[in-house]
Design a protein around this motif. Structure first.
Motif, mmCIF file in Angstrom:
data_model
loop_
_atom_site.group_PDB
_atom_site.id
_atom_site.type_symbol
_atom_site.label_atom_id
_atom_site.label_comp_id
_atom_site.label_asym_id
_atom_site.label_seq_id
_atom_site.Cartn_x
_atom_site.Cartn_y
_atom_site.Cartn_z
ATOM 1 N N ILE A 45 6.967 -6.491 2.605
ATOM 2 C CA ILE A 45 5.871 -7.373 3.020
ATOM 3 C C ILE A 45 6.210 -7.903 4.407
ATOM 4 O O ILE A 45 7.298 -8.426 4.636
ATOM 5 C CB ILE A 45 5.678 -8.540 2.026
ATOM 6 C CG1 ILE A 45 5.380 -7.992 0.637
ATOM 7 C CG2 ILE A 45 4.579 -9.465 2.500
ATOM 8 C CD1 ILE A 45 5.373 -9.040 -0.452
ATOM 9 N N TYR A 47 5.854 -10.475 7.342
ATOM 10 C CA TYR A 47 5.498 -11.875 7.561
ATOM 11 C C TYR A 47 5.572 -12.210 9.047
ATOM 12 O O TYR A 47 6.502 -11.791 9.738
ATOM 13 C CB TYR A 47 6.471 -12.801 6.831
ATOM 14 C CG TYR A 47 6.434 -12.696 5.335
ATOM 15 C CD1 TYR A 47 5.537 -13.450 4.597
ATOM 16 C CD2 TYR A 47 7.305 -11.850 4.662
ATOM 17 C CE1 TYR A 47 5.500 -13.370 3.221
ATOM 18 C CE2 TYR A 47 7.281 -11.756 3.282
ATOM 19 C CZ TYR A 47 6.373 -12.515 2.561
ATOM 20 O OH TYR A 47 6.340 -12.420 1.203
ATOM 21 N N HIS A 77 1.542 -16.100 8.647
ATOM 22 C CA HIS A 77 0.574 -15.151 8.112
ATOM 23 C C HIS A 77 1.298 -13.956 7.514
ATOM 24 O O HIS A 77 2.447 -13.669 7.866
ATOM 25 C CB HIS A 77 -0.380 -14.661 9.210
ATOM 26 C CG HIS A 77 -1.220 -15.737 9.799
ATOM 27 N ND1 HIS A 77 -2.342 -16.228 9.180
ATOM 28 C CD2 HIS A 77 -1.082 -16.447 10.948
ATOM 29 C CE1 HIS A 77 -2.870 -17.173 9.928
ATOM 30 N NE2 HIS A 77 -2.128 -17.333 11.008
ATOM 31 N N ILE A 78 0.590 -13.262 6.639
ATOM 32 C CA ILE A 78 1.067 -11.995 6.104
ATOM 33 C C ILE A 78 0.276 -10.899 6.808
ATOM 34 O O ILE A 78 -0.955 -10.954 6.860
ATOM 35 C CB ILE A 78 0.863 -11.918 4.572
ATOM 36 C CG1 ILE A 78 1.673 -13.010 3.878
ATOM 37 C CG2 ILE A 78 1.247 -10.542 4.050
ATOM 38 C CD1 ILE A 78 1.424 -13.100 2.385
ATOM 39 N N VAL A 80 -0.746 -6.851 7.269
ATOM 40 C CA VAL A 80 -0.865 -5.598 6.520
ATOM 41 C C VAL A 80 -1.461 -4.531 7.432
ATOM 42 O O VAL A 80 -2.189 -4.837 8.375
ATOM 43 C CB VAL A 80 -1.739 -5.755 5.246
ATOM 44 C CG1 VAL A 80 -1.098 -6.704 4.256
ATOM 45 C CG2 VAL A 80 -3.139 -6.226 5.584
ATOM 46 N N LEU A 83 -6.024 -2.591 3.753
ATOM 47 C CA LEU A 83 -6.296 -3.277 2.488
ATOM 48 C C LEU A 83 -6.961 -2.315 1.525
ATOM 49 O O LEU A 83 -7.882 -1.587 1.905
ATOM 50 C CB LEU A 83 -7.224 -4.480 2.700
ATOM 51 C CG LEU A 83 -6.612 -5.719 3.317
ATOM 52 C CD1 LEU A 83 -7.701 -6.757 3.584
ATOM 53 C CD2 LEU A 83 -5.562 -6.320 2.407
ATOM 54 N N ASP A 88 -9.787 -9.340 -0.583
ATOM 55 C CA ASP A 88 -8.609 -10.139 -0.238
ATOM 56 C C ASP A 88 -8.396 -10.284 1.258
ATOM 57 O O ASP A 88 -7.328 -10.682 1.689
ATOM 58 C CB ASP A 88 -7.360 -9.505 -0.866
ATOM 59 C CG ASP A 88 -7.355 -9.637 -2.377
ATOM 60 O OD1 ASP A 88 -8.015 -10.558 -2.880
ATOM 61 O OD2 ASP A 88 -6.695 -8.810 -3.036
ATOM 62 N N ASP A 89 -9.388 -9.958 2.083
ATOM 63 C CA ASP A 89 -9.171 -9.927 3.526
ATOM 64 C C ASP A 89 -8.961 -11.295 4.160
ATOM 65 O O ASP A 89 -8.501 -11.382 5.291
ATOM 66 C CB ASP A 89 -10.287 -9.172 4.233
ATOM 67 C CG ASP A 89 -11.651 -9.799 4.015
ATOM 68 O OD1 ASP A 89 -11.760 -10.720 3.199
ATOM 69 O OD2 ASP A 89 -12.599 -9.342 4.670
ATOM 70 N N ASP A 91 -6.797 -13.512 3.085
ATOM 71 C CA ASP A 91 -5.399 -13.884 2.913
ATOM 72 C C ASP A 91 -4.455 -13.108 3.818
ATOM 73 O O ASP A 91 -3.292 -13.459 3.945
ATOM 74 C CB ASP A 91 -4.975 -13.668 1.465
ATOM 75 C CG ASP A 91 -5.778 -14.536 0.502
ATOM 76 O OD1 ASP A 91 -6.194 -15.638 0.912
ATOM 77 O OD2 ASP A 91 -5.994 -14.115 -0.647
ATOM 78 N N TYR A 92 -4.930 -12.051 4.432
ATOM 79 C CA TYR A 92 -4.077 -11.160 5.203
ATOM 80 C C TYR A 92 -4.668 -10.889 6.580
ATOM 81 O O TYR A 92 -5.874 -10.932 6.770
ATOM 82 C CB TYR A 92 -3.902 -9.819 4.479
ATOM 83 C CG TYR A 92 -3.411 -9.980 3.068
ATOM 84 C CD1 TYR A 92 -2.077 -10.264 2.810
ATOM 85 C CD2 TYR A 92 -4.285 -9.860 1.992
ATOM 86 C CE1 TYR A 92 -1.625 -10.426 1.504
ATOM 87 C CE2 TYR A 92 -3.842 -10.020 0.692
ATOM 88 C CZ TYR A 92 -2.507 -10.304 0.457
ATOM 89 O OH TYR A 92 -2.073 -10.475 -0.818
#
Length: 158
Positions: A45, A47, A77-78, A80, A83, A88-89, A91-92
Protein backbone atom coordinates in the motif's frame (compact mmCIF):
# COMPACT_ATOMS: atom_id res chain seq x y z
CA UNK A 1 6.24 19.23 -8.54
CA UNK A 2 5.92 16.00 -10.46
CA UNK A 3 7.17 12.88 -8.71
CA UNK A 4 7.92 9.59 -10.42
CA UNK A 5 6.33 6.74 -8.45
CA UNK A 6 6.94 3.68 -10.62
CA UNK A 7 9.73 2.42 -8.33
CA UNK A 8 7.65 2.97 -5.20
CA UNK A 9 4.64 1.10 -6.59
CA UNK A 10 6.86 -1.74 -7.87
CA UNK A 11 8.78 -2.59 -4.66
CA UNK A 12 7.55 -3.08 -1.11
CA UNK A 13 9.56 -0.98 1.33
CA UNK A 14 10.61 1.51 -1.36
CA UNK A 15 10.23 5.19 -0.53
CA UNK A 16 10.78 8.57 -2.10
CA UNK A 17 11.61 11.64 -0.02
CA UNK A 18 9.79 14.92 -0.65
CA UNK A 19 11.37 18.25 0.21
CA UNK A 20 10.60 21.34 -1.87
CA UNK A 21 8.93 24.77 -1.90
CA UNK A 22 6.34 26.24 -4.23
CA UNK A 23 4.42 29.54 -4.27
CA UNK A 24 0.65 29.77 -4.11
CA UNK A 25 -0.54 32.73 -6.16
CA UNK A 26 -3.32 33.80 -3.82
CA UNK A 27 -3.75 36.81 -1.56
CA UNK A 28 -2.68 35.98 1.95
CA UNK A 29 0.22 33.60 1.38
CA UNK A 30 3.18 35.54 2.77
CA UNK A 31 5.76 32.80 2.09
CA UNK A 32 6.10 29.92 -0.34
CA UNK A 33 4.71 26.62 0.90
CA UNK A 34 7.40 24.25 2.20
CA UNK A 35 6.46 20.59 1.68
CA UNK A 36 8.41 17.81 3.37
CA UNK A 37 7.67 14.14 3.86
CA UNK A 38 7.74 10.88 1.92
CA UNK A 39 5.87 8.50 -0.31
CA UNK A 40 6.40 4.95 0.93
CA UNK A 41 5.21 1.46 -0.05
CA UNK A 42 4.24 -0.40 3.13
CA UNK A 43 3.08 -3.97 2.52
CA UNK A 44 1.94 -3.13 -0.98
CA UNK A 45 0.00 0.00 0.00
CA UNK A 46 1.51 3.32 -1.08
CA UNK A 47 1.14 6.13 1.46
CA UNK A 48 1.80 9.84 1.04
CA UNK A 49 2.75 11.27 4.42
CA UNK A 50 3.91 14.89 4.31
CA UNK A 51 3.53 18.27 5.94
CA UNK A 52 3.03 21.71 4.41
CA UNK A 53 4.25 24.82 6.25
CA UNK A 54 3.65 28.45 5.32
CA UNK A 55 2.92 31.93 6.68
CA UNK A 56 -0.52 33.36 6.00
CA UNK A 57 -1.33 37.08 6.17
CA UNK A 58 -4.92 38.18 6.74
CA UNK A 59 -7.14 40.34 8.99
CA UNK A 60 -9.15 39.58 12.12
CA UNK A 61 -12.77 38.91 11.17
CA UNK A 62 -14.08 40.92 14.16
CA UNK A 63 -11.77 43.89 14.70
CA UNK A 64 -9.86 44.10 11.41
CA UNK A 65 -6.34 43.97 12.88
CA UNK A 66 -3.70 42.58 10.50
CA UNK A 67 -2.57 39.04 11.36
CA UNK A 68 0.34 36.85 10.34
CA UNK A 69 -0.12 33.16 11.14
CA UNK A 70 2.31 30.27 10.69
CA UNK A 71 0.43 27.14 9.63
CA UNK A 72 1.22 23.42 9.48
CA UNK A 73 -1.07 21.26 7.35
CA UNK A 74 -0.74 17.46 7.36
CA UNK A 75 -0.90 15.85 3.93
CA UNK A 76 -1.88 12.18 4.28
CA UNK A 77 -3.31 10.07 1.47
CA UNK A 78 -3.29 6.57 0.07
CA UNK A 79 -2.12 6.41 -3.54
CA UNK A 80 -3.29 3.74 -6.00
CA UNK A 81 -2.49 3.02 -9.65
CA UNK A 82 -6.08 1.96 -10.43
CA UNK A 83 -9.38 1.15 -8.70
CA UNK A 84 -11.41 -2.01 -9.15
CA UNK A 85 -14.49 -0.56 -7.41
CA UNK A 86 -15.44 2.92 -8.64
CA UNK A 87 -17.37 3.63 -5.40
CA UNK A 88 -14.20 3.93 -3.31
CA UNK A 89 -12.61 6.77 -5.30
CA UNK A 90 -13.05 9.34 -2.48
CA UNK A 91 -10.69 7.42 -0.18
CA UNK A 92 -7.81 7.08 -2.63
CA UNK A 93 -5.76 9.23 -4.97
CA UNK A 94 -5.36 7.66 -8.40
CA UNK A 95 -1.87 8.03 -9.90
CA UNK A 96 -2.01 7.80 -13.70
CA UNK A 97 1.14 6.82 -15.61
CA UNK A 98 3.11 6.48 -12.31
CA UNK A 99 3.68 10.25 -12.40
CA UNK A 100 1.95 12.52 -9.92
CA UNK A 101 1.57 16.31 -9.62
CA UNK A 102 1.91 16.95 -5.91
CA UNK A 103 1.27 20.73 -6.03
CA UNK A 104 -2.44 20.41 -6.84
CA UNK A 105 -3.10 17.96 -4.00
CA UNK A 106 -1.14 20.03 -1.46
CA UNK A 107 -2.92 23.22 -2.57
CA UNK A 108 -6.32 21.52 -2.15
CA UNK A 109 -5.44 20.18 1.32
CA UNK A 110 -4.23 23.63 2.41
CA UNK A 111 -7.40 25.42 1.31
CA UNK A 112 -9.56 22.78 3.01
CA UNK A 113 -7.56 23.15 6.24
CA UNK A 114 -7.64 26.96 6.42
CA UNK A 115 -10.31 28.32 8.77
CA UNK A 116 -13.21 30.18 7.23
CA UNK A 117 -12.33 33.22 9.33
CA UNK A 118 -9.35 34.27 11.42
CA UNK A 119 -9.46 35.96 14.83
CA UNK A 120 -6.68 37.92 16.53
CA UNK A 121 -7.66 36.15 19.77
CA UNK A 122 -10.45 33.76 20.65
CA UNK A 123 -12.34 36.32 22.78
CA UNK A 124 -11.96 39.26 20.38
CA UNK A 125 -14.81 41.73 21.07
CA UNK A 126 -14.68 43.35 17.64
CA UNK A 127 -15.75 46.89 16.77
CA UNK A 128 -18.67 48.93 18.08
CA UNK A 129 -21.36 48.88 15.36
CA UNK A 130 -22.26 52.52 16.11
CA UNK A 131 -18.98 54.41 16.53
CA UNK A 132 -16.46 51.85 15.26
CA UNK A 133 -14.15 51.91 18.28
CA UNK A 134 -12.13 48.73 19.00
CA UNK A 135 -13.92 47.16 21.98
CA UNK A 136 -10.78 45.19 22.90
CA UNK A 137 -9.24 48.48 24.09
CA UNK A 138 -12.21 49.42 26.29
CA UNK A 139 -15.91 50.20 26.16
CA UNK A 140 -17.20 53.03 24.04
CA UNK A 141 -19.41 55.82 25.36
CA UNK A 142 -21.96 55.87 22.58
CA UNK A 143 -25.61 55.10 23.14
CA UNK A 144 -26.73 51.94 21.41
CA UNK A 145 -29.84 52.31 19.23
CA UNK A 146 -32.96 50.60 20.53
CA UNK A 147 -35.66 48.83 18.60
CA UNK A 148 -38.75 51.09 18.45
CA UNK A 149 -41.02 48.04 18.48
CA UNK A 150 -40.28 47.67 22.22
CA UNK A 151 -41.18 51.29 23.14
CA UNK A 152 -44.75 50.51 24.25
CA UNK A 153 -43.48 47.74 26.55
CA UNK A 154 -40.85 50.12 27.95
CA UNK A 155 -43.65 52.64 28.73
CA UNK A 156 -45.40 50.01 30.85
CA UNK A 157 -42.27 49.53 32.97
CA UNK A 158 -41.84 53.27 33.61
Amino acid sequence: MFIELEGVFAREGEKKEINYRFPIEDDGFATPVKVSGEVVNRTGIVYLDARAEFDYSTFCARCGKPLLRHAHVPIRHILVSHLDDENDDDDYIIVDNMRFDLDGLVREDIFLALPSRFLCKEDCKGLCPVCGIDLNNGECGCKKPTDSRWDSLKDLLN
